[in-house]
Design an enzyme around this catalytic site. Structure first.
Site, short mmCIF file in Angstrom:
data_model
loop_
_atom_site.label_atom_id
_atom_site.label_comp_id
_atom_site.label_asym_id
_atom_site.label_seq_id
_atom_site.Cartn_x
_atom_site.Cartn_y
_atom_site.Cartn_z
N HIS A 1 0.87 -1.19 0.00
CA HIS A 1 0.00 0.00 0.00
C HIS A 1 0.90 1.24 0.00
CE1 HIS A 1 -3.68 2.16 2.03
NE2 HIS A 1 -3.03 2.97 1.19
N HIS B 1 -9.47 0.98 -1.01
CA HIS B 1 -9.42 1.68 0.26
C HIS B 1 -10.83 1.63 0.87
CE1 HIS B 1 -5.65 3.20 -1.20
NE2 HIS B 1 -5.50 4.10 -0.25
N GLU C 1 -11.02 3.79 6.15
CA GLU C 1 -9.98 4.73 6.59
C GLU C 1 -10.72 5.86 7.32
OE1 GLU C 1 -8.02 6.85 3.42
OE2 GLU C 1 -6.32 7.47 4.68
N ASP D 1 1.86 4.10 2.68
CA ASP D 1 0.82 4.96 2.09
C ASP D 1 1.42 6.06 1.21
OD1 ASP D 1 -1.83 5.48 1.55
OD2 ASP D 1 -2.27 6.47 3.45
N ASP D 2 1.78 7.19 1.84
CA ASP D 2 2.35 8.33 1.09
C ASP D 2 3.58 8.82 1.86
OD1 ASP D 2 0.08 8.83 -0.97
OD2 ASP D 2 -0.95 8.68 0.96
N1 ADE Z 1 -4.51 8.64 -2.09
C1 ADE Z 1 -3.27 8.74 -1.60
N2 ADE Z 1 -3.27 8.47 -0.30
C2 ADE Z 1 -4.53 8.16 0.06
C3 ADE Z 1 -5.16 7.77 1.26
N3 ADE Z 1 -4.49 7.65 2.40
N4 ADE Z 1 -6.50 7.56 1.24
C4 ADE Z 1 -7.19 7.70 0.10
N5 ADE Z 1 -6.63 8.06 -1.05
C5 ADE Z 1 -5.32 8.28 -1.09
ZN ZN Z 2 -3.66 4.79 0.50
#
Ligand code: ADE
Ligand code: ZN
Length: 357
Positions: A28, A208, A211, A289-290
């Site tokens: 992810h 997703h 969340e 994630d990011d």
């Molecule tokens: N796009 C990038 N990161 C995300 C996240 N945490 N939740 C939903 N979309 C995303």
């Molecule tokens: Zn994500």
């Protein structure tokens, strides 16, 4: 669990090193979310793109998020510097170098084609640049890599169907599809037709869910989209019935601890539900994630999580690494080889240590 590893002999002090050295899969990670401020500025200069922030420091100072949407606004603005095939290659290559340093043996990367095609970037430039970096990651770093095309859920299903049609000439370059972006108000059921088409095409499916959205979105993703994994899924802890189902069906959940803190899904890591999910028998994995926006790549997520869990030891470290390998879409023989290497790492740690300190 590997029956012949004596986890109790491994002292807690050995766990950070083991976490770092263990072979792991990252399942992810949005490739656009690995775009570091330095690369944003370098690509902006290369491509003549004007940026809203005057400096790298000013941009980084803006990374103070209050929820998912506040992050997405900055994340989509950052991606505006990506124009050419080489930009996508450079982005993914920078990630793979970090992944190799974290001992990631297999990475399944999300990418958001609509973020780029909406700006006039050809989908071929996106997919071919990323795919070329994946091939180089395999050849030069020994990192197995694959791509998962994500549909943006704040856009319409028609837009997702059109994106799928545009991507089909590159079908051989991605293994599956996902669903991301703003979750609230955009339930998985909105994308039932496009996911059915993807299933017919033999594409793997993930989404997703849970969340920021309710547990019902996790059920919808499983029942209406037929996903093999849930991305995040942390709000499952609000539903005992869903927790029981996820455990029974061994549905993998790709959890992202630092992301959840930065986007205020949880107040801090000590309050993160991952330990509860693991204890309930869910197939949880740890992911970044990011990472350029949330303060850490995979090993930093693992180390921060363990710092907040003083009672955890080698058993939990092994379980999380193994879950990541087993939840991957890599072929079973590759998974078996990585698990054998994982077992060897932990077996050796158990033999070399003199028992608990
Ligand atoms: N796009 C990038 N990161 C995300 C996240 N945490 N939740 C939903 N979309 C995303
Ligand atoms: Zn994500």
């Amino acid at each position: 669990m590997a029956a012949d590893i004596d986890f109790d002999r491994i002292p807690r002090s050995a766990v950070p090193g083991l976490l770092a050295r263990a072979p792991k899969a990252e399942l992810h990670m949005h490739i656009e979310g690995s775009l570091e401020p330095e690369l944003i500025f370098a690509l902006a200069a290369r491509n003549g793109v004007a940026l809203r922030h005057a400096s790298i420091d000013a941009l980084r100072a803006a990374y103070a998020f209050t929820d998912l949407q506040s992050f997405l606004d900055i994340y989509y603005a950052g991606a505006s510097v990506l124009l050419h095939e080489q930009d996508f290659y450079d982005l993914a290559w920078a990630y793979f170098e970090k992944a190799a340093a974290d001992n990631i043996v297999h990475a399944e990367l999300f990418f958001d084609p609509q973020t780029h095609t909406a700006r006039g970037v050809p989908i071929g430039a996106v997919i071919e640049g990323l795919s070329r970096a994946c091939a180089d990651a395999r050849a030069r770093l020994g990192v197995s890599a694959a791509l998962i095309l994500c549909f943006l859920r704040h856009l319409s299903e028609e837009d997702a169907l059109a994106t799928l049609a545009q991507a089909l000439p590159y079908r051989g370059h991605f293994i599956g599809v996902g669903l991301d972006s703003a979750e609230r108000g955009h339930p998985p059921g909105k994308f039932q037709r496009v996911f059915a088409r993807c299933a017919a095409l033999g594409l793997r499916r993930v989404a997703h869910a849970g969340e920021e959205g309710p547990p019902a979105y996790i059920e919808e993703a499983l029942d209406l989209l037929g996903v093999a994994r849930i991305d995040h899924g942390v709000r499952a802890v609000e539903s005992p019935a869903l927790m029981a189902r996820l455990a029974r069906e061994r549905v993998p959940l790709t959890v992202c601890p630092l992301s959840n803190v930065k986007l205020r899904v949880v107040p801090d890591l000590a309050a993160h539900p991952l330990p509860q999910m693991l204890a309930a028998g869910l197939a949880v994995t740890v992911n970044s994630d990011d990472p350029a926006y949330f303060g850490g790549y995979l090993n930093q997520n693992l180390l921060a999580l363990f710092d907040a869990q003083p009672r955890w030891g080698a058993r939990e470290a092994y379980r999380l690494a193994r879950n990541s390998l087993e939840a991957s879409f890599a072929p079973p023989p590759a998974q078996a080889a990585w698990i054998a290497a994982l077992d060897a790492e932990f077996r050796q740690a158990a033999l070399w240590s003199g028992g608990r300190p």
